[in-house]
Design a protein around this motif. Structure first.
Motif, PDB file in Angstrom:
ATOM      1  N   ASN A 229       5.670   0.923   2.858  1.00  0.00           N
ATOM      2  CA  ASN A 229       4.379   0.279   2.626  1.00  0.00           C
ATOM      3  C   ASN A 229       4.494  -1.230   2.808  1.00  0.00           C
TER       4      ASN A 229
ATOM      5  N   ALA B 117      -4.161  -6.979   0.064  1.00  0.00           N
ATOM      6  CA  ALA B 117      -4.229  -5.566   0.446  1.00  0.00           C
ATOM      7  C   ALA B 117      -2.859  -4.908   0.368  1.00  0.00           C
ATOM      8  N   SER B 118      -2.887  -3.586   0.251  1.00  0.00           N
ATOM      9  CA  SER B 118      -1.692  -2.748   0.335  1.00  0.00           C
ATOM     10  C   SER B 118      -1.896  -1.732   1.435  1.00  0.00           C
ATOM     11  N   GLN B 119      -0.909  -1.612   2.319  1.00  0.00           N
ATOM     12  CA  GLN B 119      -0.979  -0.636   3.405  1.00  0.00           C
ATOM     13  C   GLN B 119       0.122   0.398   3.232  1.00  0.00           C
TER      14      GLN B 119
ATOM     15  N   PRO C 214      -0.562   1.900   9.882  1.00  0.00           N
ATOM     16  CA  PRO C 214      -1.147   2.301   8.596  1.00  0.00           C
ATOM     17  C   PRO C 214      -1.943   3.599   8.701  1.00  0.00           C
TER      18      PRO C 214
ATOM     19  N   GLU D 113      -5.129   2.248   3.281  1.00  0.00           N
ATOM     20  CA  GLU D 113      -5.071   0.845   2.867  1.00  0.00           C
ATOM     21  C   GLU D 113      -5.983   0.637   1.667  1.00  0.00           C
TER      22      GLU D 113
ATOM     23  N   GLU E 109     -11.228   1.054   0.104  1.00  0.00           N
ATOM     24  CA  GLU E 109     -10.116   1.867   0.604  1.00  0.00           C
ATOM     25  C   GLU E 109     -10.457   2.288   2.025  1.00  0.00           C
TER      26      GLU E 109
END
Length: 518
Positions: free
Chosen positions: A133, A145-147, A155, A158, A170
């Motif tokens: 990630n 953000a988090s991928q 990705p 996300e 999301e």
């Protein structure tokens, strides 16, 4: 409010963005509230925009809007704020710092370009050495953000955050049917005004977003769609009332040799089905406006009588036009300049081939090519330069945000596009006194170049005459200076007051009332 709709602002921008920069400066000069509206999520957007003199207030990004980060106080970030486990061994570097757990790479910390030690993203690796990630930081200094990545590093999901760390959106991706790429197939907007919303594409979310910002004001807003195939489709799908215009940064027809009968350029096909939802069309040249009128008069139904106005894509302030003129005899060397996108349609290979004929007559002549293109195309140009033994005479210098000093150092501006809606850089070059050389193609060169006065307008494909005209300018100081003076004069055609009159007419902008001081 005036909204100029686009997809993004990048570190490397096309004429679409540069035309918006000119327009935004003009509208701000006229004291009108205007913003460039962008669709794509990009944590680097504000940093990129700043290199063109834009502030946070100049840009309204869709994801910033829903994340509540339209305007934030900028903060510096560093690895100290990442709370890396004390057991990890960190090896710092100017571009990518790495954290190891024992001998295993656990994190790769990517630093923001041009900002020593600041965080752009952090890749987290699993025990098999794969990136599991990625955490993204906005260039203004917050975790954005988090991928979650697949085996190929792309990705598949996300999460985008608000400043307080709660989830704002999301997004999910799926592989395309041809298995050559990925597309967003689901967007979840979380707890927006107390409700959750779901969208099947960014296009749908962008339409929703445009309607939302339109509802913010009790006054009538004006939307101008600049990016073909992105901004225009969402504009015509809006359900709220506003003034809506379509701007043409490219040709409207697929075949530049038959602009009235050939199929539409694909990115305009859907929009042209909904011309009745627009208040007007805006081209950059009278010729394209005329061709559009002919095409629309032949169609049946709504939209055939839509107003069409032509407005050049550049505008110069009085300060720019009153800047000291730089004499040609003070410009060192014999630089011929090209500025613009690097693509096959721009005819840059013909510029290089013409230069084979220039160098024997002007040994110190240099063709300076500025712009960006695909790696494959740029490589093909480099190969051509080598094949023609022009390594010392042709320089592919890349994209240059602060292009003013480059214009001021050159002696001739060269363009060779096969087609163009309006050669923006050519018009910009007039404000720096550069004589112009180009082929007489659709559209624009004939609007800017007065053949024999401020440059030369040539029959398409005539490389011999093209080279001869460059030679004549570089070897005749009197002619070069005369055409430079005339080019400076040409720039007056694009001064603020002239271009503003066109915008005021096109958008039906009423003059502001003067407040009485009695």
């Amino acid at each position: 409010m005036y909204y100029f709709l686009n997809q993004y602002i990048k570190a490397l921008n096309s004429s679409v963005e540069h035309a918006e920069f000119h327009r935004l400066a003009l509208f701000k000069h006229e004291r009108l509230n205007a913003k460039i509206v962008t669709r794509d999520f990009d944590p680097m957007e504000k940093l990129n925009a700043a290199s063109f003199g834009l502030t946070q207030d100049d840009i309204l990004n869709m994801y910033d809007y829903f994340q509540g980060t339209v305007s934030v106080e900028e903060k510096q970030t560093s690895t100290k704020g990442l709370h890396i486990p004390i057991s990890y061994q960190v090896k710092n570097d100017s571009n990518v710092s790495k954290a190891y757990q024992g001998g295993r790479l656990a994190q790769a910390i990517h630093h923001t370009p041009g900002r020593v030690g600041e965080i752009a993203s952090v890749d987290h690796y699993d025990e098999f050495g794969n990136i599991a990630n990625r955490e993204l930081w906005d260039s203004r200094g917050f975790h954005s953000a988090s991928q979650f990545l697949d085996f190929d590093g792309a990705p598949h999901a996300e999460i985008l955050y608000r400043l307080d760390g709660t989830r704002a959106l999301e997004r999910s991706w799926e592989i395309t049917d041809d298995r050559k790429g990925r597309v967003i197939f689901n967007i979840h907007l979380i707890n927006y005004k107390g409700n959750d919303f779901y969208f099947n594409s960014e296009e749908e979310l962008f339409t929703f977003f445009l309607d939302e910002i339109n509802r913010q004001s009790k006054e009538e807003n004006t939307f101008i769609a600049d990016r073909p195939g992105v901004a225009d489709t969402s504009l015509v799908n809006m359900t709220t009332k506003a003034k809506k215009y379509l701007f043409f940064p490219i040709l409207h027809a697929a075949n530049p040799e038959d602009l009235t009968n050939s199929p539409l350029e694909p990115s305009y096909e859907e929009t042209f089905k909904h011309l009745d939802k627009l208040d007007g069309l805006i081209t950059m040249t009278d010729n394209q406006a005329r061709q559009l009128r002919i095409r629309l008069k032949r169609r049946k139904g709504k939209g055939r009588n839509i107003p069409i106005t032509s407005i050049p894509g550049v505008a110069f302030s009085s300060k720019e036009l009153k800047a000291p003129r730089i004499p040609m005899n003070t410009r060192l060397g014999n630089k011929v300049l090209y500025v613009g996108r690097l693509g096959a349609d721009k005819g840059i290979d013909n510029l290089i081939r013409a230069f084979v004929l220039v160098v024997p007559q002007v040994p110190d002549a240099v063709l300076d090519i500025r712009g960006f293109g695909t790696p494959d195309y740029v490589h093909s140009l480099e190969q051509l330069v080598n094949q023609l033994n022009l390594g010392y005479s042709v320089k592919i210098s890349g994209y240059t945000p602060d292009i003013g000093p480059v214009y001021d150092s050159a002696k001739v501006f060269a363009g060779a596009a096969h087609q163009d809606a309006f050669p923006l850089a050519m018009a910009e070059a007039t404000a720096h006194g550069l004589p112009l050389i180009a082929f007489d193609t659709n559209f624009g060169p004939s609007d800017i170049i007065d053949d024999g006065t401020n440059g030369y307008l040539l029959t398409p494909g005539d490389l011999y005459q093209y080279a001869q005209d460059i030679i004549s300018l570089l070897t005749d100081d009197t002619k070069l200076q005369r055409m430079s003076n005339n080019s400076y004069d040409t720039a007056k055609n694009y001064e603020y007051k002239t271009i503003w009159k066109k915008w005021r007419t096109a958008l039906d902008i009423k003059p502001k009332r003067k407040v009485s001081t009695k």
